[in-house]
Design a protein around this motif. Structure first.
Motif, PDB file in Angstrom:
ATOM      1  N   GLY A  33       0.765  -1.410  -0.159  1.00 25.30           N
ATOM      2  CA  GLY A  33       0.256  -0.323  -0.026  1.00 25.30           C
ATOM      3  C   GLY A  33       0.431   1.622   0.003  1.00 25.30           C
ATOM      4  N   HIS A  34       2.002   1.269   1.010  1.00 19.19           N
ATOM      5  CA  HIS A  34       2.938   2.549   0.531  1.00 19.19           C
ATOM      6  C   HIS A  34       3.262   3.036  -0.483  1.00 19.19           C
ATOM      7  CE1 HIS A  34       2.184   4.388   5.106  1.00 19.19           C
ATOM      8  NE2 HIS A  34       2.537   2.890   5.080  1.00 19.19           N
ATOM      9  N   ALA A  35       3.755   1.491  -1.277  1.00 20.94           N
ATOM     10  CA  ALA A  35       5.005   1.426  -2.903  1.00 20.94           C
ATOM     11  C   ALA A  35       3.631   2.216  -2.963  1.00 20.94           C
ATOM     12  CB  ALA A  35       4.591   0.420  -1.711  1.00 20.94           C
ATOM     13  N   ALA A  36       2.701   1.525  -3.770  1.00 18.28           N
ATOM     14  CA  ALA A  36       1.573   1.974  -4.155  1.00 18.28           C
ATOM     15  C   ALA A  36       0.842   3.443  -4.357  1.00 18.28           C
ATOM     16  CB  ALA A  36       0.182   0.812  -4.557  1.00 18.28           C
ATOM     17  N   GLN A  37       1.117   4.050  -2.520  1.00 15.95           N
ATOM     18  CA  GLN A  37       1.084   4.644  -2.859  1.00 15.95           C
ATOM     19  C   GLN A  37       1.611   6.337  -2.876  1.00 15.95           C
ATOM     20  OE1 GLN A  37      -1.816   6.644  -1.812  1.00 15.95           O
ATOM     21  NE2 GLN A  37      -1.542   8.667  -0.540  1.00 15.95           N
ATOM     22  N   GLY A  38       3.097   6.278  -3.367  1.00 18.14           N
ATOM     23  CA  GLY A  38       4.219   6.653  -3.733  1.00 18.14           C
ATOM     24  C   GLY A  38       4.351   6.706  -5.170  1.00 18.14           C
ATOM     25  N   ALA A  39       4.002   5.780  -5.680  1.00 19.29           N
ATOM     26  CA  ALA A  39       3.668   5.523  -7.242  1.00 19.29           C
ATOM     27  C   ALA A  39       2.234   6.591  -7.842  1.00 19.29           C
ATOM     28  CB  ALA A  39       3.551   4.463  -7.782  1.00 19.29           C
ATOM     29  N   LEU A  40       1.336   5.949  -6.920  1.00 21.41           N
ATOM     30  CA  LEU A  40       0.796   6.878  -7.519  1.00 21.41           C
ATOM     31  C   LEU A  40       0.225   8.798  -7.060  1.00 21.41           C
ATOM     32  CD1 LEU A  40      -2.327   4.473  -6.872  1.00 21.41           C
ATOM     33  CD2 LEU A  40      -1.379   4.538  -8.807  1.00 21.41           C
ATOM     34  N   GLN A  41       0.192   9.004  -6.163  1.00 24.47           N
ATOM     35  CA  GLN A  41       0.826  10.354  -5.869  1.00 24.47           C
ATOM     36  C   GLN A  41       1.635  11.373  -6.066  1.00 24.47           C
ATOM     37  OE1 GLN A  41      -1.063  11.874  -4.532  1.00 24.47           O
ATOM     38  NE2 GLN A  41      -2.521  10.023  -3.313  1.00 24.47           N
TER      39      GLN A  41
END
Length: 201
Positions: free
Chosen positions: A46-54
């Motif tokens: 979730g943290h990795a996806a959040q960083g990439a999506l943001q």
């Protein structure tokens, strides 16, 4: 809990087999992995996806602009003309030929989707473009990106839990198969006439 109770039950039982204890330990290890590893994997994903999506949100907002376009003429309406980027996915849009001025000052004309039910020549509507004036999809917003990241984390945690449970079931299945194979060999050693009347047993 069954794993812990299984270990406790087989602790000093004289009927305990090695496979009984191994099954209980496999259950306990699987439980610990479900409680520790699955949430960690979900959180990390979730943290990795959040960083990439943001990051994608920032890039899209930096490279896309909202401009005002003017209708030249309406084109035939298609029932498929819905904005895939709309929040509801049901916002009806009409295909029109329009003029607009790009952020770099150049003028453009082309067929685009307009949020107008009955467009007429001269009507104005907003249109997302890239920095050179080419039509572009609506940029991803931060809240939607966060929702996608949360869903990715939950999916990763569930997948990890499924893999752990699948590995536990496979290990137990193999232990049971070996147990049955040992029983079959023991029955064969006892002889085909074991238990029959008149065989002297």
């Amino acid at each position: 809990m069954r794993a812990i109770s299984g270990l406790w039950r087989w602790r000093r039982n004289p009927l305990r087999r090695a496979t009984d204890l191994a099954e209980a330990w496999a259950g306990l290890v699987a439980l610990l992995l479900l409680l520790v590893v699955a949430p960690v994997v979900g959180s990390a994903t979730g943290h990795a996806a959040q960083g990439a999506l943001q990051q994608a949100v920032r890039e899209q907002h930096d490279t896309r602009r909202l401009v005002t376009a003017t209708v030249i003429r309406a084109l035939d309406r298609s029932p498929l003309d819905a904005d895939p980027e709309a929040a509801s996915g049901r916002e009806l849009r009409t295909r029109v030929v329009a003029d607009w001025t790009a952020p770099d000052g150049t003028t453009h004309r082309g067929a685009v989707l307009a949020a107008l039910e009955t467009p007429h020549r001269g009507d104005h509507f907003t249109l997302w473009t890239d920095l050179h004036g080419g039509p572009a999809a609506r940029p991803l917003d931060s809240a939607t990106a966060t929702t996608h990241a949360v869903l990715a984390g939950i999916g990763a945690a569930l997948l990890t839990a499924g893999l752990v449970e699948g590995a536990r079931r496979l290990a137990v299945w193999r232990m049971v198969r070996r147990r049955y194979a040992r029983w079959d060999r023991a029955w064969e050693r006892a002889g085909p006439d074991w238990g029959r009347t008149g065989t002297g047993s």
